[in-house]
Design an enzyme around this catalytic site. Structure first.
Site, PDB file in Angstrom:
ATOM      1  N   ARG A 139       0.829  -1.222   0.000  1.00  0.00           N
ATOM      2  CA  ARG A 139       0.000   0.000   0.000  1.00  0.00           C
ATOM      3  C   ARG A 139       0.857   1.263   0.000  1.00  0.00           C
ATOM      4  NH1 ARG A 139      -2.564  -3.127   3.912  1.00  0.00           N
ATOM      5  NH2 ARG A 139      -4.715  -3.720   3.442  1.00  0.00           N
ATOM      6  N   THR A 220      11.356   4.751   5.433  1.00  0.00           N
ATOM      7  CA  THR A 220      10.271   5.089   6.371  1.00  0.00           C
ATOM      8  C   THR A 220       9.597   3.814   6.880  1.00  0.00           C
ATOM      9  OG1 THR A 220       8.807   5.357   4.457  1.00  0.00           O
ATOM     10  CG2 THR A 220       9.708   7.376   5.414  1.00  0.00           C
ATOM     11  N   ARG A 222      11.300   0.246   8.492  1.00  0.00           N
ATOM     12  CA  ARG A 222      11.943  -0.146   9.742  1.00  0.00           C
ATOM     13  C   ARG A 222      13.450  -0.119   9.525  1.00  0.00           C
ATOM     14  NH1 ARG A 222       7.740   0.670  11.803  1.00  0.00           N
ATOM     15  NH2 ARG A 222       6.483  -0.699  13.133  1.00  0.00           N
ATOM     16  N   GLU A 251      16.459   2.169  17.298  1.00  0.00           N
ATOM     17  CA  GLU A 251      15.772   3.361  17.790  1.00  0.00           C
ATOM     18  C   GLU A 251      15.153   3.125  19.166  1.00  0.00           C
ATOM     19  OE1 GLU A 251      13.024   3.741  14.332  1.00  0.00           O
ATOM     20  OE2 GLU A 251      11.426   3.726  15.841  1.00  0.00           O
ATOM     21  N   HIS A 269      11.020   8.830  13.637  1.00  0.00           N
ATOM     22  CA  HIS A 269       9.920   7.895  13.353  1.00  0.00           C
ATOM     23  C   HIS A 269       8.562   8.616  13.393  1.00  0.00           C
ATOM     24  CE1 HIS A 269       8.701   3.381  13.583  1.00  0.00           C
ATOM     25  NE2 HIS A 269       7.795   4.084  12.918  1.00  0.00           N
TER      26      HIS A 269
END
Ligand code: DGY
Length: 307
Positions: A139, A220, A222, A251, A269
């Site tokens: 998507r 954007t 992982r 992170e 994030h």
């Protein structure tokens, strides 16, 4: 949730500690974690008999041990679809930023050291006509492709499965069965696949070396999908031209060597961080729980699709 269910909230917006999580799975029928809660085998081993549903607030489920959940008969749901447009927007923003040096320019103004326009100052690259390689055409990858076409990028993608003809035609996208071959020919690579055991370090040191030295990477999805150490080394050495990163391998810790580089844009994030998106995510969580509580299969089950 409080209207519909007997709800215990973690209302200070900080991740729960291991002990608190263990306590929650012991007593709850439904757990609603998010990506900062590690629901691993050890936590699931402490779950009470009543725990039957993990209704994740978020799309990525790499913080949940899906196999262990399945073994215990616990259904896992997520919130797909409602973060798509926001994440695609942020990916496009990072592409523009890295290629046109937006954040670098902004930092220069704030430093007080800008001495005025000159013909060779702050030169980036023209986006129009460049090749964008999307790794993972789900998507978000498709929503990015729609935006990127408007900026004159030619769209290429690597995905386990080729899109149907009509989708490829709509996106004017070219499928590369071989990720290696695609990487070697792109100007910009965008990572849009989920992190699963199969995609951990998909962009390994070996694959990163296939990139053109003028190429930029945007992530954007992982951090774990890219070998971050290798990428940082190559960015420093000028073997990759730039990177736009919204996610990191460890992170919220960010490799200090990345912080020291001028040719990277770093975001905390925030790809899906819109008020509208968060409300939609919450509503999806509630629909999943309510459907389950009413004795039906919740709509956003992930356990079978990802294993
Ligand atoms: C998710 O839902 O997995 C996203 O990473 C949140 O931004």
């Amino acid at each position: 949730m409080m209207e519909l269910f007997d709800t215990r909230l973690n209302d200070d917006d900080r991740p729960m500690g291991r002990d608190e999580l263990a306590e929650a799975v012991k007593s709850a029928d439904v757990l609603v974690p998010t990506l900062t809660d590690r629901i691993d085998k050890a936590i699931l081993a402490q779950a009470g008999e009543s725990l039957r549903l993990i209704a994740n607030f978020g799309t990525g489920v790499d913080h949940i041990d899906l196999a262990a959940a399945r073994e215990r008969g616990v259904t896992v749901t997520n919130t797909p679809g409602v973060l798509t447009e926001d994440t695609a927007d942020m990916t496009m923003a990072l592409i523009l930023d890295v290629i046109r040096r937006v954040s670098q320019g902004e930092r220069l103004i704030r430093s007080g050291e800008w001495s005025g326009w000159s013909p060779t100052h702050m030169l980036g690259h023209r986006l129009w006509g460049k090749r964008l390689g999307i790794v993972g055409m789900g998507r978000i990858g498709s929503a990015l492709a729609r935006r990127a076409r408007g900026f004159g990028l030619s769209i290429h993608y690597h995905n386990r499965r080729q899109l149907p003809d009509h989708a490829e035609q709509e996106l004017e996208a070219t499928w590369w069965e071989s990720l290696d071959q695609m990487l070697a020919r792109m100007d910009i690579i965008s990572v849009n696949c989920p992190h699963t055991p199969a995609t951990f370090h998909l962009l390994s040191a070996r694959r990163l070396k296939l990139l053109k030295p003028t190429a930029a990477i945007v992530n954007t999805s992982r951090g774990e999908v890219i070998d971050e150490q290798a990428m940082t080394r190559m960015l420093k050495a000028g073997e990759i031209a730039g990177a736009g990163l919204d996610v990191f391998e460890h992170e919220p810790a960010v490799n200090p060597k990345l912080l020291a580089l001028g040719n990277v844009v770093l975001l905390p994030h925030m790809g899906s961080a819109t008020i509208e998106g968060r409300i939609d995510m919450g509503e999806k969580v509630i629909i999943n729980i309510k459907t389950y509580a009413d004795g039906h299969k919740p709509p956003d089950r992930v356990i079978d699709t990802l294993l």
